[in-house]
Design a protein around this motif. Structure first.
Motif, mmCIF file in Angstrom:
data_model
loop_
_atom_site.group_PDB
_atom_site.id
_atom_site.type_symbol
_atom_site.label_atom_id
_atom_site.label_comp_id
_atom_site.label_asym_id
_atom_site.label_seq_id
_atom_site.Cartn_x
_atom_site.Cartn_y
_atom_site.Cartn_z
ATOM 1 N N THR A 129 95.236 -27.650 27.863
ATOM 2 C CA THR A 129 95.324 -26.910 26.601
ATOM 3 C C THR A 129 93.940 -26.662 26.013
ATOM 4 O OG1 THR A 129 97.481 -27.903 26.147
ATOM 5 C CG2 THR A 129 96.308 -26.930 24.290
ATOM 6 N N SER A 130 93.085 -27.683 26.081
ATOM 7 C CA SER A 130 91.728 -27.541 25.554
ATOM 8 C C SER A 130 90.951 -26.491 26.330
ATOM 9 C CB SER A 130 90.992 -28.879 25.625
ATOM 10 O OG SER A 130 91.649 -29.843 24.845
ATOM 11 N N LEU A 131 91.168 -26.447 27.645
ATOM 12 C CA LEU A 131 90.478 -25.450 28.458
ATOM 13 C C LEU A 131 90.896 -24.039 28.047
ATOM 14 C CD1 LEU A 131 88.613 -24.784 30.828
ATOM 15 C CD2 LEU A 131 90.579 -25.031 32.355
ATOM 16 N N LEU A 132 92.180 -23.849 27.790
ATOM 17 C CA LEU A 132 92.658 -22.538 27.348
ATOM 18 C C LEU A 132 92.074 -22.190 25.982
ATOM 19 C CD1 LEU A 132 96.417 -22.782 28.419
ATOM 20 C CD2 LEU A 132 94.587 -21.495 29.544
ATOM 21 N N LEU A 133 91.967 -23.187 25.096
ATOM 22 C CA LEU A 133 91.371 -22.962 23.782
ATOM 23 C C LEU A 133 89.907 -22.562 23.920
ATOM 24 C CD1 LEU A 133 91.423 -23.116 20.673
ATOM 25 C CD2 LEU A 133 90.897 -25.566 20.876
ATOM 26 N N ALA A 134 89.193 -23.220 24.832
ATOM 27 C CA ALA A 134 87.783 -22.892 25.034
ATOM 28 C C ALA A 134 87.620 -21.462 25.541
ATOM 29 C CB ALA A 134 87.157 -23.882 26.014
ATOM 30 N N VAL A 135 88.479 -21.048 26.456
ATOM 31 C CA VAL A 135 88.408 -19.672 26.974
ATOM 32 C C VAL A 135 88.688 -18.674 25.863
ATOM 33 C CG1 VAL A 135 89.485 -18.022 28.553
ATOM 34 C CG2 VAL A 135 88.997 -20.351 29.332
ATOM 35 N N ALA A 136 89.699 -18.962 25.034
ATOM 36 C CA ALA A 136 90.002 -18.078 23.915
ATOM 37 C C ALA A 136 88.841 -18.022 22.929
ATOM 38 C CB ALA A 136 91.272 -18.552 23.203
ATOM 39 N N SER A 137 88.148 -19.146 22.764
ATOM 40 C CA SER A 137 87.004 -19.190 21.851
ATOM 41 C C SER A 137 85.860 -18.342 22.361
ATOM 42 C CB SER A 137 86.541 -20.639 21.673
ATOM 43 O OG SER A 137 87.583 -21.430 21.146
ATOM 44 N N LEU A 138 85.660 -18.329 23.668
ATOM 45 C CA LEU A 138 84.608 -17.490 24.245
ATOM 46 C C LEU A 138 84.895 -16.013 23.996
ATOM 47 C CD1 LEU A 138 83.947 -19.302 27.639
ATOM 48 C CD2 LEU A 138 82.473 -19.262 25.624
#
Length: 451
Positions: A237-246
């Protein structure tokens, strides 16, 4: 003899009668920011326990970082319109207010408000101090000024965590905040004569119109905060959040960085990119040096932090040496990258069970020396390439690139830890991380050569 006399003259130029108070104020304010930054980790466990804020453990760091981004960008814009006086009048006051609010907080929410004020004030001050260096010191003395700022981190690195621990143990964690407040006020008083002398200085040439800058700053703050949270809580989930943040960061960076920064266009853009690559690679490896020493080699927390002190000393010594010798900034930046790459690659020697654990001390001292050579040179070159009406924007861009790169590459380390290893035995992730960061540093050396 001429080289020695030139170095001495440059050092003494910082302490000329008309600059002495400014130099003391610059060093004092940076020292206080450093003390606060390096002490928080020590007081945080006690702080969150007393305020019953265990669920908010990482948020004092995240809120400070997000607010710093906003303060940095707004300060840059203000400096370009009216000079460094308004930000230097307001930034220390915000930082002071944040110390008082945090030091008297009765709940975690109030403490986070204090951290927000500290982040805003710190971001405002850093950029305005850079611009003030350009206003007060002639170009040939700016290297010495930035060397003095680097030296301001040494005492906090050596004593900050220990002093904060002693204050927490024998008085209260609140003293780590409130004890700095009188010193911030002293720095503000020392700045007053210089601020009066400078006054409001609208740029002779108007700064370029940059609509949407506050919105972009807010977007960058949210994006960096989300990446920071994801790095601290590695999961799918955190990885998906990081991608969305980029994705959120991409349009913001188009407004916050000079055109061509992310494509390493020669001149100012690649110089600002160099700041990000230097900070990112250094911080990404540094974040996992203590973890490696404690989990793989069984070091105590105090001993595991010793390499970070060596890094601070190497940084300061190299920055001061650089400030006393006239050298071509791009050449120094390139040398700094290469020295840093050797140190980063060398850290693989401490990662395995059979590794040379104590090699962390000289290796991280060498990494700090590479940073001390390159980082002040980046700042000096940025100011030299910046028209007066754009010094604030470009100084802010340095800080944004620094924060973004550090956050992103530390997050890369977190992803590797989650995917390849564990926090109890991170060797499988640390080795590829170290080599990857060493490769990025070599890439930085190549890119900065494209003037």
């Amino acid at each position: 003899m001429s080289g020695v006399s030139t170095a001495t003259a440059r050092a003494s130029a910082l302490w000329a009668p008309d600059r002495r108070a400014v130099t003391v104020a610059l060093v004092l304010l940076i020292t206080l920011i450093a003390f606060e930054a390096l002490s928080l980790g020590t007081v945080l466990p006690t702080l969150v326990t007393e305020l019953r804020g265990e669920a908010w453990y990482s948020w004092p760091f995240t809120v400070f970082l997000a607010a710093s981004v906003v303060g940095t960008v707004l300060s840059g814009r203000s400096c370009d319109r009216w000079g460094p006086v308004p930000p230097l009048a307001g930034g220390p006051a915000l930082f002071l207010a944040g110390l008082v609010v945090a030091g008297t907080a009765g709940t975690m929410q109030v403490l986070l408000l204090g951290r927000l004020l500290q982040g805003l004030g710190g971001g405002v001050m850093i950029v305005a101090l850079y611009v003030m260096i350009a206003v007060i010191y002639p170009e040939e003395d700016r290297s010495a000024a930035f060397g003095a700022l680097a030296a301001a981190w040494v005492l906090p690195a050596l004593l900050g965590p220990t002093a904060a621990g002693l204050l927490t143990q024998h008085l209260s964690w609140r003293a780590a905040f409130l004890g700095l407040a009188p010193l911030v006020m002293a720095g503000m008083v020392l700045l007053v004569p210089a601020l009066r002398r400078i006054g409001l200085r609208p740029a002779a040439d108007p700064s370029p119109s940059r609509p949407g800058l506050p919105v972009a700053a807010l977007g960058a703050a949210l994006g960096i905060s989300a990446i920071t949270w994801a790095a601290q809580h590695p999961s799918t989930t955190s990885l998906l959040l990081a991608v969305a943040s980029l994705v959120l960061l991409a349009p913001a960076l188009r407004r916050l960085l000079p055109a061509g920064t992310l494509t390493a266009r020669p001149g100012l853009p690649v110089t600002i990119l160099a700041r990000g690559l230097l900070a990112g690679t250094f911080v990404a490896v540094e974040a996992y040096v203590p973890l490696t020493l404690t989990s793989v080699h069984g070091f105590s927390p105090a001993l595991a932090g010793a390499p970070l002190t060596f890094g601070a000393l190497g940084w300061s010594l190299a920055a001061n040496w650089r400030g006393r010798h006239a050298m071509d900034p791009p050449a120094l930046i390139r040398r700094g990258f290469l020295v840093l790459s050797v140190a980063l690659a060398g850290t693989v020697l401490i990662a395995p069970d059979w590794g040379w654990a104590w090699a962390a001390l000289p290796l991280w001292g060498l990494a700090g020396a590479g940073m001390g050579l390159a980082m002040p040179a980046v700042s000096v070159r940025t100011l030299a390439l910046s028209p007066p009406a754009e010094r604030g924007f470009n100084s802010a861009a340095l800080q944004v690139c620094d924060m973004l790169s550090g956050t992103f590459l530390v997050g890369v380390g977190g992803v590797l830890i989650a995917a390849l290893a564990s926090t109890t035995h991170p060797t499988a992730a640390v080795v590829p991380l170290d080599l990857l960061m060493a490769g990025v540093a070599v890439l930085g050396a190549v890119l900065i050569g494209r003037r």
